[in-house]
Design a protein around this motif. Structure first.
Motif, PDB file in Angstrom:
ATOM      1  N   ALA A  90     -22.573 -38.408  53.395  1.00 29.82           N
ATOM      2  CA  ALA A  90     -23.411 -39.318  52.610  1.00 29.82           C
ATOM      3  C   ALA A  90     -22.656 -40.595  52.267  1.00 29.82           C
ATOM      4  CB  ALA A  90     -23.892 -38.619  51.346  1.00 29.82           C
ATOM      5  N   ALA A  91     -21.366 -40.467  52.032  1.00 26.65           N
ATOM      6  CA  ALA A  91     -20.568 -41.659  51.704  1.00 26.65           C
ATOM      7  C   ALA A  91     -20.525 -42.639  52.859  1.00 26.65           C
ATOM      8  CB  ALA A  91     -19.158 -41.230  51.304  1.00 26.65           C
ATOM      9  N   ARG A  92     -20.609 -42.131  54.088  1.00 20.50           N
ATOM     10  CA  ARG A  92     -20.581 -43.005  55.256  1.00 20.50           C
ATOM     11  C   ARG A  92     -21.829 -43.882  55.344  1.00 20.50           C
ATOM     12  NH1 ARG A  92     -17.363 -41.029  59.489  1.00 20.50           N
ATOM     13  NH2 ARG A  92     -18.108 -42.845  60.652  1.00 20.50           N
ATOM     14  N   ASP A 151     -25.383 -41.003  42.626  1.00 20.09           N
ATOM     15  CA  ASP A 151     -26.408 -40.163  41.993  1.00 20.09           C
ATOM     16  C   ASP A 151     -27.281 -39.437  43.019  1.00 20.09           C
ATOM     17  OD1 ASP A 151     -25.591 -40.960  39.440  1.00 20.09           O
ATOM     18  OD2 ASP A 151     -26.836 -42.761  39.538  1.00 20.09           O
ATOM     19  N   THR A 152     -26.971 -39.587  44.275  1.00 22.82           N
ATOM     20  CA  THR A 152     -27.739 -38.922  45.335  1.00 22.82           C
ATOM     21  C   THR A 152     -27.595 -37.408  45.221  1.00 22.82           C
ATOM     22  OG1 THR A 152     -27.510 -40.799  46.845  1.00 22.82           O
ATOM     23  CG2 THR A 152     -27.945 -38.645  47.829  1.00 22.82           C
ATOM     24  N   THR A 153     -28.721 -36.710  45.405  1.00 22.68           N
ATOM     25  CA  THR A 153     -28.690 -35.246  45.419  1.00 22.68           C
ATOM     26  C   THR A 153     -28.814 -34.757  46.859  1.00 22.68           C
ATOM     27  OG1 THR A 153     -31.089 -35.047  45.118  1.00 22.68           O
ATOM     28  CG2 THR A 153     -29.712 -35.103  43.138  1.00 22.68           C
ATOM     29  N   ILE A 154     -28.123 -33.677  47.167  1.00 24.95           N
ATOM     30  CA  ILE A 154     -28.110 -33.118  48.521  1.00 24.95           C
ATOM     31  C   ILE A 154     -28.479 -31.645  48.417  1.00 24.95           C
ATOM     32  CG2 ILE A 154     -26.715 -32.668  50.559  1.00 24.95           C
ATOM     33  CD1 ILE A 154     -24.952 -35.026  49.751  1.00 24.95           C
ATOM     34  N   GLU A 155     -29.605 -31.306  49.052  1.00 21.98           N
ATOM     35  CA  GLU A 155     -30.144 -29.947  48.944  1.00 21.98           C
ATOM     36  C   GLU A 155     -30.195 -29.305  50.327  1.00 21.98           C
ATOM     37  OE1 GLU A 155     -34.497 -27.848  48.127  1.00 21.98           O
ATOM     38  OE2 GLU A 155     -34.159 -29.934  47.533  1.00 21.98           O
ATOM     39  N   LEU A 156     -29.594 -28.146  50.458  1.00 16.48           N
ATOM     40  CA  LEU A 156     -29.624 -27.436  51.732  1.00 16.48           C
ATOM     41  C   LEU A 156     -31.038 -26.957  52.029  1.00 16.48           C
ATOM     42  CD1 LEU A 156     -27.987 -26.243  54.115  1.00 16.48           C
ATOM     43  CD2 LEU A 156     -27.706 -24.168  52.729  1.00 16.48           C
ATOM     44  N   LEU A 157     -31.563 -27.365  53.183  1.00 21.29           N
ATOM     45  CA  LEU A 157     -32.897 -26.942  53.589  1.00 21.29           C
ATOM     46  C   LEU A 157     -32.858 -25.727  54.491  1.00 21.29           C
ATOM     47  CD1 LEU A 157     -34.672 -30.330  54.478  1.00 21.29           C
ATOM     48  CD2 LEU A 157     -35.084 -28.875  52.480  1.00 21.29           C
ATOM     49  N   ASN A 158     -31.918 -25.712  55.419  1.00 22.97           N
ATOM     50  CA  ASN A 158     -31.955 -24.674  56.429  1.00 22.97           C
ATOM     51  C   ASN A 158     -30.588 -24.530  57.098  1.00 22.97           C
ATOM     52  OD1 ASN A 158     -33.346 -22.811  58.281  1.00 22.97           O
ATOM     53  ND2 ASN A 158     -32.980 -24.396  59.812  1.00 22.97           N
ATOM     54  N   CYS A 189     -22.561 -35.665  62.522  1.00 27.52           N
ATOM     55  CA  CYS A 189     -23.709 -35.702  61.623  1.00 27.52           C
ATOM     56  C   CYS A 189     -24.655 -36.831  62.022  1.00 27.52           C
ATOM     57  CB  CYS A 189     -23.274 -35.919  60.171  1.00 27.52           C
ATOM     58  SG  CYS A 189     -22.097 -34.702  59.547  1.00 27.52           S
ATOM     59  N   VAL A 190     -25.953 -36.606  61.774  1.00 28.28           N
ATOM     60  CA  VAL A 190     -26.974 -37.625  62.019  1.00 28.28           C
ATOM     61  C   VAL A 190     -27.910 -37.642  60.814  1.00 28.28           C
ATOM     62  CG1 VAL A 190     -28.826 -38.426  63.538  1.00 28.28           C
ATOM     63  CG2 VAL A 190     -26.865 -37.201  64.510  1.00 28.28           C
ATOM     64  N   LEU A 191     -28.312 -38.851  60.396  1.00 28.91           N
ATOM     65  CA  LEU A 191     -29.246 -39.011  59.276  1.00 28.91           C
ATOM     66  C   LEU A 191     -30.590 -39.479  59.818  1.00 28.91           C
ATOM     67  CD1 LEU A 191     -29.225 -38.798  56.132  1.00 28.91           C
ATOM     68  CD2 LEU A 191     -28.894 -41.280  56.110  1.00 28.91           C
ATOM     69  N   PHE A 192     -31.661 -38.798  59.423  1.00 31.50           N
ATOM     70  CA  PHE A 192     -33.011 -39.100  59.900  1.00 31.50           C
ATOM     71  C   PHE A 192     -33.924 -39.460  58.731  1.00 31.50           C
ATOM     72  CE2 PHE A 192     -31.345 -35.928  62.889  1.00 31.50           C
ATOM     73  CZ  PHE A 192     -31.627 -36.502  64.124  1.00 31.50           C
ATOM     74  N   GLU A 193     -34.967 -40.227  59.035  1.00 25.80           N
ATOM     75  CA  GLU A 193     -36.011 -40.413  58.047  1.00 25.80           C
ATOM     76  C   GLU A 193     -36.728 -39.087  57.818  1.00 25.80           C
ATOM     77  OE1 GLU A 193     -39.632 -42.595  58.826  1.00 25.80           O
ATOM     78  OE2 GLU A 193     -39.401 -42.310  60.991  1.00 25.80           O
ATOM     79  N   PHE A 194     -37.317 -38.940  56.656  1.00 30.86           N
ATOM     80  CA  PHE A 194     -38.083 -37.745  56.299  1.00 30.86           C
ATOM     81  C   PHE A 194     -39.543 -37.979  56.667  1.00 30.86           C
ATOM     82  CE2 PHE A 194     -40.777 -35.401  53.325  1.00 30.86           C
ATOM     83  CZ  PHE A 194     -40.259 -34.124  53.428  1.00 30.86           C
TER      84      PHE A 194
END
Length: 319
Positions: free
Chosen positions: A7-9, A15-22, A98-103
């Motif tokens: 997330a820092a990258r 204040d970002t929250t990170i929730e494990l989905l799967n 890691c890859v970041l995607f839109e929701f």
């Protein structure tokens, strides 16, 4: 935590929250930054893809959205513009990609209303296949194959997801049935062939969990995309529901949608259940090699028994 380091990258707020989905193969997280739309972070498993495979996946995902009208999630680049970031493990383990995607909004197709959802899915799948046949892949494009050897293994070793003989509940009787099934599948697939009209770039995991219904169908999780038979995409879409009594009607709905976009020859249609059983046997192997994954533990030996029952039905008409 690798997800926090990733997330820092991207310059996300503290204040970002990170929730494990799967956790299945990769780890997937829902990332929420104050006053911003949620995004999805994928932390890749180790030693699954060769170099260049993840950027290749993302290139096709982009092309499908911009050229074929298939709704796929946009890739969000890191602060330095990278679409794939390599993040050290704070606990000292190997670095992870890691890859970041839109929701994307939407719901998973409902098992009690599959007919309604599978007609638009058939049309969407056809658009993907039409695009794959004509798309000029970028230099360095690399993805693996989902052929019979990749699924079931060779004398040199098991298939990509392990050996079905190691699945829970496989005793001598089950092994005999499933060995007949594998032999029949291999022979029918050999005769079916890998010509460009039947074999090409596919999603390879269009199961219900990777589809989002919201004013149409969106497709997520291209991590297993690669080269395989186009009809395998239908077999994958029926994962874990292929035993339901309404599946023939569901297949008919998918075919109506598919043929509204592009023809499907009758000779190809005649092999649909070959690909349903191909996927079923591959997933039987997956359950045997992923005993710590929740769904694998839940299905267990019961899935093997179901595979044998479906195999007997298939072999009675396809031997």
């Amino acid at each position: 935590m690798i997800a926090s380091s990733a997330a820092a990258r991207y310059g996300l707020s503290p204040d970002t929250t990170i929730e494990l989905l799967n956790v299945s193969e990769n780890e997937t997280y829902l990332v929420r930054e104050p006053d911003a739309e949620p995004v999805v972070l994928r932390v890749h498993r180790l030693d699954y893809h060769p170099p260049g495979a993840i950027p290749s996946e993302l290139a096709w995902l982009d092309a499908l959205r911009t050229e074929a009208g298939v709704r796929t999630p946009r890739v969000i680049p890191a602060l330095d513009g990278a679409r794939v970031v390599t993040v050290p493990d704070p606990s000292g383990g190997p670095a992870r990609e890691c890859v970041l995607f839109e929701f994307l909004p939407g719901r998973e197709p409902r098992e009690d209303d599959l007919v309604a959802d599978f007609e638009p899915l058939g049309a969407l799948t056809a658009r993907m296949h039409v695009h794959a046949r004509s798309w000029t892949r970028p230099p360095g494009f690399v993805r693996f194959h989902w052929d019979a050897d990749a699924a079931f293994g060779t004398a040199a070793g098991p298939g990509r997801w392990g050996a079905w003989r190691s699945a829970p509940g496989v005793g001598p009787a089950e092994e005999a049935v499933l060995a007949r099934l594998e032999a029949t599948l291999r022979e029918r697939l050999r005769r079916f062939g890998t010509g460009p009209e039947r074999y090409g770039l596919i999603h390879a995991d269009l199961r219900l969990a990777n589809l989002l219904v919201a004013d149409g169908v969106s497709v997520i999780d291209f991590d297993d995309c690669g080269f395989g038979w186009y009809l395998y995409d239908l077999g994958a879409a029926l994962s874990f529901v292929e035993h339901l009594p309404e599946i023939p009607e569901v297949i008919d709905a998918w075919l109506r949608g598919y043929r509204s976009v592009t023809p499907l020859p009758a000779d190809d249609e005649a092999e649909i259940w070959t690909f349903v059983l191909f996927r079923r046997l591959l997933l039987t192997a997956w359950i045997g090699s992923h005993s710590t994954v929740d769904i694998a533990a839940q299905l267990g030996a019961g899935y093997t028994r179901g595979s044998c029952a479906l195999a007997e039905q298939y072999l009675s008409t396809h031997t």
